[in-house]
Design a protein around this motif. Structure first.
Motif, PDB file in Angstrom:
ATOM      1  N   LEU A 147      42.466  43.771  51.165  1.00 34.93           N
ATOM      2  CA  LEU A 147      43.725  43.260  50.624  1.00 34.93           C
ATOM      3  C   LEU A 147      43.786  41.753  50.788  1.00 34.93           C
ATOM      4  O   LEU A 147      43.404  41.223  51.839  1.00 34.93           O
ATOM      5  CB  LEU A 147      44.907  43.909  51.350  1.00 34.93           C
ATOM      6  N   VAL A 148      44.299  41.079  49.766  1.00 35.43           N
ATOM      7  CA  VAL A 148      44.492  39.627  49.799  1.00 35.43           C
ATOM      8  C   VAL A 148      45.988  39.341  49.744  1.00 35.43           C
ATOM      9  O   VAL A 148      46.687  39.829  48.860  1.00 35.43           O
ATOM     10  CB  VAL A 148      43.784  38.937  48.617  1.00 35.43           C
ATOM     11  N   LEU A 149      46.460  38.550  50.709  1.00 34.93           N
ATOM     12  CA  LEU A 149      47.848  38.105  50.759  1.00 34.93           C
ATOM     13  C   LEU A 149      47.870  36.587  50.657  1.00 34.93           C
ATOM     14  O   LEU A 149      47.767  35.886  51.662  1.00 34.93           O
ATOM     15  CB  LEU A 149      48.520  38.536  52.066  1.00 34.93           C
ATOM     16  N   PRO A 150      48.000  36.053  49.443  1.00 36.41           N
ATOM     17  CA  PRO A 150      48.059  34.596  49.315  1.00 36.41           C
ATOM     18  C   PRO A 150      49.418  34.078  49.760  1.00 36.41           C
ATOM     19  O   PRO A 150      50.422  34.792  49.700  1.00 36.41           O
ATOM     20  CB  PRO A 150      47.832  34.370  47.824  1.00 36.41           C
ATOM     21  N   GLY A 151      49.426  32.831  50.210  1.00 40.05           N
ATOM     22  CA  GLY A 151      50.670  32.203  50.637  1.00 40.05           C
ATOM     23  C   GLY A 151      51.534  31.795  49.453  1.00 40.05           C
ATOM     24  O   GLY A 151      51.304  32.202  48.319  1.00 40.05           O
TER      25      GLY A 151
ATOM     26  N   GLY B 227      48.411  30.725  54.584  1.00 41.15           N
ATOM     27  CA  GLY B 227      49.692  30.037  54.410  1.00 41.15           C
ATOM     28  C   GLY B 227      50.856  30.848  54.932  1.00 41.15           C
ATOM     29  O   GLY B 227      50.820  31.430  56.023  1.00 41.15           O
ATOM     30  N   GLU B 228      51.889  30.910  54.123  1.00 44.21           N
ATOM     31  CA  GLU B 228      53.125  31.600  54.516  1.00 44.21           C
ATOM     32  C   GLU B 228      52.945  33.094  54.700  1.00 44.21           C
ATOM     33  O   GLU B 228      53.753  33.748  55.364  1.00 44.21           O
ATOM     34  CB  GLU B 228      54.222  31.324  53.475  1.00 44.21           C
ATOM     35  N   ALA B 229      51.896  33.670  54.128  1.00 44.53           N
ATOM     36  CA  ALA B 229      51.635  35.113  54.271  1.00 44.53           C
ATOM     37  C   ALA B 229      51.228  35.473  55.696  1.00 44.53           C
ATOM     38  O   ALA B 229      51.252  36.644  56.069  1.00 44.53           O
ATOM     39  CB  ALA B 229      50.568  35.564  53.283  1.00 44.53           C
TER      40      ALA B 229
ATOM     41  N   ALA C 147      43.992  33.904  58.191  1.00 44.67           N
ATOM     42  CA  ALA C 147      43.639  34.935  59.172  1.00 44.67           C
ATOM     43  C   ALA C 147      43.016  36.131  58.474  1.00 44.67           C
ATOM     44  O   ALA C 147      43.232  36.371  57.290  1.00 44.67           O
ATOM     45  CB  ALA C 147      44.878  35.380  59.951  1.00 44.67           C
ATOM     46  N   LEU C 148      42.248  36.874  59.262  1.00 45.38           N
ATOM     47  CA  LEU C 148      41.638  38.115  58.823  1.00 45.38           C
ATOM     48  C   LEU C 148      42.107  39.210  59.762  1.00 45.38           C
ATOM     49  O   LEU C 148      41.978  39.090  60.982  1.00 45.38           O
ATOM     50  CB  LEU C 148      40.106  38.014  58.880  1.00 45.38           C
TER      51      LEU C 148
ATOM     52  N   PRO D 257      45.101  28.612  45.231  1.00 45.93           N
ATOM     53  CA  PRO D 257      43.883  28.368  46.030  1.00 45.93           C
ATOM     54  C   PRO D 257      43.611  29.460  47.063  1.00 45.93           C
ATOM     55  O   PRO D 257      42.455  29.791  47.318  1.00 45.93           O
ATOM     56  CB  PRO D 257      44.153  27.020  46.699  1.00 45.93           C
ATOM     57  N   ASP D 258      44.663  30.040  47.637  1.00 44.53           N
ATOM     58  CA  ASP D 258      44.477  31.127  48.599  1.00 44.53           C
ATOM     59  C   ASP D 258      43.850  32.338  47.914  1.00 44.53           C
ATOM     60  O   ASP D 258      42.882  32.921  48.407  1.00 44.53           O
ATOM     61  CB  ASP D 258      45.813  31.543  49.231  1.00 44.53           C
ATOM     62  N   LEU D 259      44.406  32.719  46.774  1.00 45.58           N
ATOM     63  CA  LEU D 259      43.877  33.862  46.039  1.00 45.58           C
ATOM     64  C   LEU D 259      42.452  33.597  45.579  1.00 45.58           C
ATOM     65  O   LEU D 259      41.568  34.442  45.728  1.00 45.58           O
ATOM     66  CB  LEU D 259      44.765  34.195  44.838  1.00 45.58           C
ATOM     67  N   ASN D 260      42.201  32.414  45.038  1.00 48.98           N
ATOM     68  CA  ASN D 260      40.867  32.092  44.527  1.00 48.98           C
ATOM     69  C   ASN D 260      39.811  32.086  45.626  1.00 48.98           C
ATOM     70  O   ASN D 260      38.686  32.534  45.399  1.00 48.98           O
ATOM     71  CB  ASN D 260      40.876  30.749  43.803  1.00 48.98           C
ATOM     72  N   ALA D 261      40.153  31.596  46.801  1.00 47.64           N
ATOM     73  CA  ALA D 261      39.180  31.549  47.898  1.00 47.64           C
ATOM     74  C   ALA D 261      38.713  32.959  48.257  1.00 47.64           C
ATOM     75  O   ALA D 261      37.505  33.229  48.333  1.00 47.64           O
ATOM     76  CB  ALA D 261      39.775  30.867  49.127  1.00 47.64           C
ATOM     77  N   ALA D 262      39.656  33.867  48.455  1.00 45.86           N
ATOM     78  CA  ALA D 262      39.308  35.237  48.843  1.00 45.86           C
ATOM     79  C   ALA D 262      38.643  35.991  47.701  1.00 45.86           C
ATOM     80  O   ALA D 262      37.642  36.689  47.903  1.00 45.86           O
ATOM     81  CB  ALA D 262      40.553  35.980  49.317  1.00 45.86           C
ATOM     82  N   ALA D 263      39.177  35.861  46.486  1.00 47.98           N
ATOM     83  CA  ALA D 263      38.629  36.585  45.342  1.00 47.98           C
ATOM     84  C   ALA D 263      37.214  36.115  45.015  1.00 47.98           C
ATOM     85  O   ALA D 263      36.334  36.941  44.748  1.00 47.98           O
ATOM     86  CB  ALA D 263      39.532  36.420  44.123  1.00 47.98           C
TER      87      ALA D 263
END
Length: 184
Positions: free
Chosen positions: A93-97, A129-131, A149-150, A38-44
């Motif tokens: 850059l995307v850092l998913p948790g 998340g953890e990222a 966060a951004l 979900p973290d990756l999908n939201a940003a992408a």
């Protein structure tokens, strides 16, 4: 009321125009096994609506598996390895948790260097998340009890709450567009 003046009752995001994806540039995602889908999908998704293409960098070879909120496993195609990607290849850059994924990123000097280079460049970094702990360490900024966060131009803007991930993803996409138009 004319049809063109009717209010939007569904408040949906605009659809992704597949023909335009990549026209604005590329964003990088560091995805180690166990990352938060979900973290990756939201940003992408937010970035793709703005014309950006996602490039997945991973320690995995062909596919990298992530976890959904219900614990299901999903596989994503790996475009490149951590060792073969440079910060200048991405507009952001995307850092998913995902605990296991972030631990793997922290164990990779190449991944850490990429995050440091992206932060130093001032380009947008989305973390969730953890990222967030990794972003806090790289940036030297206090993030606190945030959910997403951004990082942008040497600053970190954190958000918490139910919609934090989606809110930060939207601002991430907007900051990509702003930086691209300023560079032109």
């Amino acid at each position: 009321m004319t049809p063109s003046k009717r209010p939007n009752r569904h408040n949906r995001e605009p659809r992704i125009d597949i023909a335009r994806v990549g026209e604005a540039g590329t964003i990088l995602a560091l995805a180690a096994p166990g990352f938060s889908v979900p973290d990756l999908n939201a940003a992408a998704s937010a970035a793709e609506r703005s014309g950006y293409k996602l490039k997945v960098a991973s320690s995995a070879r062909a596919l990298v598996s992530g976890r959904t909120e219900t614990g299901e496993e999903m596989n994503f195609v790996v475009d490149t390895s951590f060792d073969d990607v440079a910060a200048d290849e991405g507009a952001g850059l995307v850092l998913p948790g995902g605990r296991r994924a972030v631990d793997a990123l922290n164990d990779s000097n190449t991944a850490l260097r990429l995050v440091q280079d992206m932060f130093a460049s001032g380009r947008p970094i989305f973390a969730a998340g953890e990222a967030l702990a990794m972003l806090a360490e790289v940036s030297g900024k206090e993030i606190g009890d945030a959910d997403a966060a951004l990082a942008l131009n040497g600053e970190v803007f954190a958000a918490s709450g139910e919609t934090a991930r989606d809110d930060v993803a939207k601002v991430f996409a907007e900051s990509l567009q702003t930086q691209t138009s300023e560079a032109a």
